[in-house]
Design a protein around this motif. Structure first.
Motif, PDB file in Angstrom:
ATOM      1  N   THR A  94       0.839  -1.196   0.000  1.00 44.08           N
ATOM      2  CA  THR A  94       0.000   0.000   0.000  1.00 44.08           C
ATOM      3  C   THR A  94       0.872   1.244   0.000  1.00 44.08           C
ATOM      4  O   THR A  94       1.773   1.385   0.830  1.00 44.08           O
ATOM      5  CB  THR A  94      -0.929   0.027   1.232  1.00 44.08           C
ATOM      6  OG1 THR A  94      -1.740  -1.147   1.236  1.00 44.08           O
ATOM      7  CG2 THR A  94      -1.829   1.257   1.198  1.00 44.08           C
ATOM      8  N   ALA A  95       0.609   2.136  -0.932  1.00 41.01           N
ATOM      9  CA  ALA A  95       1.288   3.429  -1.003  1.00 41.01           C
ATOM     10  C   ALA A  95       0.284   4.506  -0.609  1.00 41.01           C
ATOM     11  O   ALA A  95      -0.746   4.668  -1.261  1.00 41.01           O
ATOM     12  CB  ALA A  95       1.809   3.678  -2.411  1.00 41.01           C
ATOM     13  N   THR A  96       0.577   5.230   0.480  1.00 38.21           N
ATOM     14  CA  THR A  96      -0.294   6.321   0.925  1.00 38.21           C
ATOM     15  C   THR A  96       0.291   7.636   0.440  1.00 38.21           C
ATOM     16  O   THR A  96       1.395   8.019   0.821  1.00 38.21           O
ATOM     17  CB  THR A  96      -0.422   6.335   2.456  1.00 38.21           C
ATOM     18  OG1 THR A  96      -0.917   5.061   2.894  1.00 38.21           O
ATOM     19  CG2 THR A  96      -1.382   7.418   2.906  1.00 38.21           C
ATOM     20  N   VAL A  97      -0.450   8.317  -0.414  1.00 40.65           N
ATOM     21  CA  VAL A  97       0.001   9.575  -1.018  1.00 40.65           C
ATOM     22  C   VAL A  97      -0.720  10.725  -0.323  1.00 40.65           C
ATOM     23  O   VAL A  97      -1.947  10.824  -0.373  1.00 40.65           O
ATOM     24  CB  VAL A  97      -0.297   9.609  -2.526  1.00 40.65           C
ATOM     25  CG1 VAL A  97       0.251  10.890  -3.148  1.00 40.65           C
ATOM     26  CG2 VAL A  97       0.298   8.381  -3.208  1.00 40.65           C
ATOM     27  N   GLY A  98       0.024  11.589   0.340  1.00 36.57           N
ATOM     28  CA  GLY A  98      -0.583  12.710   1.044  1.00 36.57           C
ATOM     29  C   GLY A  98      -0.781  12.412   2.512  1.00 36.57           C
ATOM     30  O   GLY A  98      -0.911  11.265   2.934  1.00 36.57           O
ATOM     31  N   ALA A  99      -0.816  13.479   3.335  1.00 36.66           N
ATOM     32  CA  ALA A  99      -0.870  13.339   4.786  1.00 36.66           C
ATOM     33  C   ALA A  99      -2.301  13.296   5.301  1.00 36.66           C
ATOM     34  O   ALA A  99      -3.244  13.732   4.632  1.00 36.66           O
ATOM     35  CB  ALA A  99      -0.124  14.500   5.442  1.00 36.66           C
ATOM     36  N   GLY A 100      -2.445  12.728   6.527  1.00 37.59           N
ATOM     37  CA  GLY A 100      -3.725  12.757   7.224  1.00 37.59           C
ATOM     38  C   GLY A 100      -4.806  11.913   6.578  1.00 37.59           C
ATOM     39  O   GLY A 100      -4.546  11.032   5.753  1.00 37.59           O
ATOM     40  N   SER A 101      -6.052  12.228   6.961  1.00 33.83           N
ATOM     41  CA  SER A 101      -7.193  11.462   6.472  1.00 33.83           C
ATOM     42  C   SER A 101      -7.456  11.673   4.981  1.00 33.83           C
ATOM     43  O   SER A 101      -8.174  10.903   4.354  1.00 33.83           O
ATOM     44  CB  SER A 101      -8.452  11.833   7.263  1.00 33.83           C
ATOM     45  OG  SER A 101      -8.714  13.232   7.146  1.00 33.83           O
ATOM     46  N   SER A 102      -6.882  12.708   4.424  1.00 34.28           N
ATOM     47  CA  SER A 102      -7.087  12.979   2.999  1.00 34.28           C
ATOM     48  C   SER A 102      -6.095  12.230   2.116  1.00 34.28           C
ATOM     49  O   SER A 102      -6.145  12.338   0.893  1.00 34.28           O
ATOM     50  CB  SER A 102      -6.966  14.481   2.730  1.00 34.28           C
ATOM     51  OG  SER A 102      -5.659  14.932   3.068  1.00 34.28           O
ATOM     52  N   GLY A 103      -5.177  11.471   2.753  1.00 32.12           N
ATOM     53  CA  GLY A 103      -4.196  10.725   1.977  1.00 32.12           C
ATOM     54  C   GLY A 103      -4.853   9.671   1.096  1.00 32.12           C
ATOM     55  O   GLY A 103      -5.808   9.002   1.500  1.00 32.12           O
ATOM     56  N   ARG A 104      -4.360   9.529  -0.108  1.00 28.83           N
ATOM     57  CA  ARG A 104      -4.919   8.568  -1.070  1.00 28.83           C
ATOM     58  C   ARG A 104      -4.131   7.270  -1.000  1.00 28.83           C
ATOM     59  O   ARG A 104      -2.894   7.288  -1.049  1.00 28.83           O
ATOM     60  CB  ARG A 104      -4.867   9.157  -2.479  1.00 28.83           C
ATOM     61  CG  ARG A 104      -5.574   8.307  -3.530  1.00 28.83           C
ATOM     62  CD  ARG A 104      -5.422   8.941  -4.901  1.00 28.83           C
ATOM     63  NE  ARG A 104      -6.104   8.186  -5.928  1.00 28.83           N
ATOM     64  CZ  ARG A 104      -7.357   8.386  -6.297  1.00 28.83           C
ATOM     65  NH1 ARG A 104      -8.057   9.347  -5.704  1.00 28.83           N
ATOM     66  NH2 ARG A 104      -7.904   7.658  -7.245  1.00 28.83           N
ATOM     67  N   LYS A 105      -4.823   6.123  -0.868  1.00 34.56           N
ATOM     68  CA  LYS A 105      -4.169   4.826  -0.743  1.00 34.56           C
ATOM     69  C   LYS A 105      -4.200   4.088  -2.078  1.00 34.56           C
ATOM     70  O   LYS A 105      -5.267   3.877  -2.657  1.00 34.56           O
ATOM     71  CB  LYS A 105      -4.839   3.989   0.353  1.00 34.56           C
ATOM     72  CG  LYS A 105      -4.712   4.607   1.734  1.00 34.56           C
ATOM     73  CD  LYS A 105      -5.281   3.706   2.810  1.00 34.56           C
ATOM     74  CE  LYS A 105      -5.202   4.364   4.183  1.00 34.56           C
ATOM     75  NZ  LYS A 105      -3.827   4.652   4.585  1.00 34.56           N
ATOM     76  N   LEU A 106      -3.032   3.694  -2.532  1.00 36.90           N
ATOM     77  CA  LEU A 106      -2.886   2.941  -3.768  1.00 36.90           C
ATOM     78  C   LEU A 106      -2.334   1.559  -3.429  1.00 36.90           C
ATOM     79  O   LEU A 106      -1.430   1.438  -2.614  1.00 36.90           O
ATOM     80  CB  LEU A 106      -1.942   3.665  -4.728  1.00 36.90           C
ATOM     81  CG  LEU A 106      -2.223   5.153  -4.947  1.00 36.90           C
ATOM     82  CD1 LEU A 106      -1.128   5.774  -5.797  1.00 36.90           C
ATOM     83  CD2 LEU A 106      -3.590   5.344  -5.601  1.00 36.90           C
ATOM     84  N   LYS A 107      -2.872   0.517  -4.056  1.00 34.22           N
ATOM     85  CA  LYS A 107      -2.499  -0.848  -3.685  1.00 34.22           C
ATOM     86  C   LYS A 107      -1.969  -1.635  -4.876  1.00 34.22           C
ATOM     87  O   LYS A 107      -2.407  -1.447  -6.012  1.00 34.22           O
ATOM     88  CB  LYS A 107      -3.699  -1.593  -3.073  1.00 34.22           C
ATOM     89  CG  LYS A 107      -4.210  -0.962  -1.779  1.00 34.22           C
ATOM     90  CD  LYS A 107      -5.365  -1.737  -1.198  1.00 34.22           C
ATOM     91  CE  LYS A 107      -5.919  -1.077   0.056  1.00 34.22           C
ATOM     92  NZ  LYS A 107      -4.961  -1.102   1.167  1.00 34.22           N
ATOM     93  N   CYS A 108      -1.032  -2.541  -4.558  1.00 37.60           N
ATOM     94  CA  CYS A 108      -0.478  -3.441  -5.569  1.00 37.60           C
ATOM     95  C   CYS A 108      -0.351  -4.837  -4.946  1.00 37.60           C
ATOM     96  O   CYS A 108       0.202  -4.998  -3.863  1.00 37.60           O
ATOM     97  CB  CYS A 108       0.895  -2.955  -6.040  1.00 37.60           C
ATOM     98  SG  CYS A 108       1.700  -4.083  -7.217  1.00 37.60           S
ATOM     99  N   LYS A 109      -0.883  -5.844  -5.641  1.00 37.37           N
ATOM    100  CA  LYS A 109      -0.815  -7.223  -5.161  1.00 37.37           C
ATOM    101  C   LYS A 109       0.481  -7.868  -5.638  1.00 37.37           C
ATOM    102  O   LYS A 109       0.763  -7.918  -6.832  1.00 37.37           O
ATOM    103  CB  LYS A 109      -2.022  -8.023  -5.671  1.00 37.37           C
ATOM    104  CG  LYS A 109      -2.030  -9.470  -5.220  1.00 37.37           C
ATOM    105  CD  LYS A 109      -3.219 -10.217  -5.800  1.00 37.37           C
ATOM    106  CE  LYS A 109      -3.211 -11.685  -5.400  1.00 37.37           C
ATOM    107  NZ  LYS A 109      -4.336 -12.435  -6.013  1.00 37.37           N
ATOM    108  N   ILE A 110       1.267  -8.368  -4.672  1.00 37.35           N
ATOM    109  CA  ILE A 110       2.531  -9.032  -4.978  1.00 37.35           C
ATOM    110  C   ILE A 110       2.380 -10.532  -4.734  1.00 37.35           C
ATOM    111  O   ILE A 110       1.990 -10.955  -3.645  1.00 37.35           O
ATOM    112  CB  ILE A 110       3.686  -8.485  -4.119  1.00 37.35           C
ATOM    113  CG1 ILE A 110       3.872  -6.987  -4.354  1.00 37.35           C
ATOM    114  CG2 ILE A 110       4.985  -9.235  -4.416  1.00 37.35           C
ATOM    115  CD1 ILE A 110       4.305  -6.610  -5.760  1.00 37.35           C
ATOM    116  N   THR A 111       2.682 -11.330  -5.747  1.00 39.39           N
ATOM    117  CA  THR A 111       2.675 -12.784  -5.618  1.00 39.39           C
ATOM    118  C   THR A 111       4.107 -13.282  -5.707  1.00 39.39           C
ATOM    119  O   THR A 111       4.782 -13.054  -6.710  1.00 39.39           O
ATOM    120  CB  THR A 111       1.831 -13.440  -6.725  1.00 39.39           C
ATOM    121  OG1 THR A 111       0.493 -12.925  -6.667  1.00 39.39           O
ATOM    122  CG2 THR A 111       1.795 -14.945  -6.558  1.00 39.39           C
TER     123      THR A 111
END
Length: 292
Positions: A94-111
């Motif tokens: 999970t990559a969280t872009v931006g601070a606090g509750s407004s941060g956007r979460k981006l996800k990547c599945k690793i196998t």
């Protein structure tokens, strides 16, 4: 004249909108502009082999990014988004872009995959017959070789033969019972080879025959004891070699209560057994489930 007035009015309206701050005219932004501004990862899923690395990148944002792994034992991630494959399994980065509750979460599945692959890890041996298993290796380096590790040597003997792009594992029975055999990749970079993380563990069951049943006398070799309770029931204790001698299953076989599936054949919680006189036989297929 009237046409000239209309043109002047339209020009004034256009000029007035051009001087408005951007926050006052979001309705005029196109969907393409909004979409381009949203940050995203360069990939949404990735397959890696053990010890392989891959760098995730966030596109469309220059804000600080916080990286996290759902399972660090399978795949870890650095503060710069470098993913390192640890052991087979799946993990979500999970990559969280931006601070606090407004941060956007981006996800990547690793196998994460092992470089070793085989159709089955269960090997059944019978007297005077050997088994041959084909093991494929992906991205095997020139200074890497296969090696064998044993739990015990009195049940079966394993031999490895290198082919063009795979290995053949030959397993010969040497007695009754269960054992585990580990095939591992070793790196030759000095006097002594170094064990790598890529490995496959085989469960080997060496049986007296192919009947599909095994008697209480032969079950001792598998760490399974059958106890005649002298009241028509039989106790079963399983302390298989994989558990280090600890009891992993204990149950009571009761023909009077267990479901009968045939002549003198019964099933107790998924374990089929049959009784001939005072001798108890277990189904070899169901017995193997006690090990997993």
């Amino acid at each position: 004249m009237r046409l000239l007035k209309k043109i002047c009015i339209l020009l004034c309206l256009c000029l007035s909108f051009s001087f408005l701050p951007t926050q006052y005219w979001p309705a005029f932004q196109t969907a393409e502009t909004v979409e381009a501004a949203a940050p995203k990862l360069n990939i949404s899923s990735k397959k890696l082999y053990i010890d392989e690395k891959y760098t995730l990148k966030v596109k469309g944002s220059k804000k600080h990014v916080m990286w996290r792994s759902s399972n660090k034992k399978i795949a870890s991630v650095s503060s710069k988004g470098v993913v390192t494959a640890k052991k087979p399994g799946t993990a979500t980065i999970t990559a969280t872009v931006g601070a606090g509750s407004s941060g956007r979460k981006l996800k990547c599945k690793i196998t994460v995959l092992s470089r070793l692959s085989v159709k089955s890890t269960v090997i059944r041996c019978y007297p005077d017959q050997y088994q041959q298993i084909k093991i494929k290796a992906n991205k095997l380096k020139s200074n890497e070789v296969f090696g064998l590790e044993y739990e015990a040597n009195d049940v079966a003997v394993g031999k490895l033969y290198k082919k063009s792009n795979y290995y053949n594992l030959i397993v010969e029975p040497d007695g009754l019972g269960h054992t585990q055999l580990v095939v591992r990749i070793y790196k030759q970079d000095g006097l002594f080879p170094t064990a790598q993380k890529d490995s496959i563990t085989f469960d080997i069951f060496s049986y007296p025959d192919k009947s599909g049943w095994i008697s209480a006398d032969d079950l001792d070799a598998f760490g399974i004891s059958i106890i005649d309770c002298l009241d028509g029931t039989f106790g079963v204790l399983c302390s298989n070699t994989s558990s280090g001698g600890f009891v992993t299953d204990a149950r009571t076989l009761d023909p009077a209560c267990d479901k009968q599936t045939g002549a003198n054949t019964y099933v107790n919680d998924g374990l089929r057994y049959k009784i001939q006189g005072r001798q108890v036989y277990l189904s070899t297929t169901d017995m193997e489930k006690l090990y997993f």
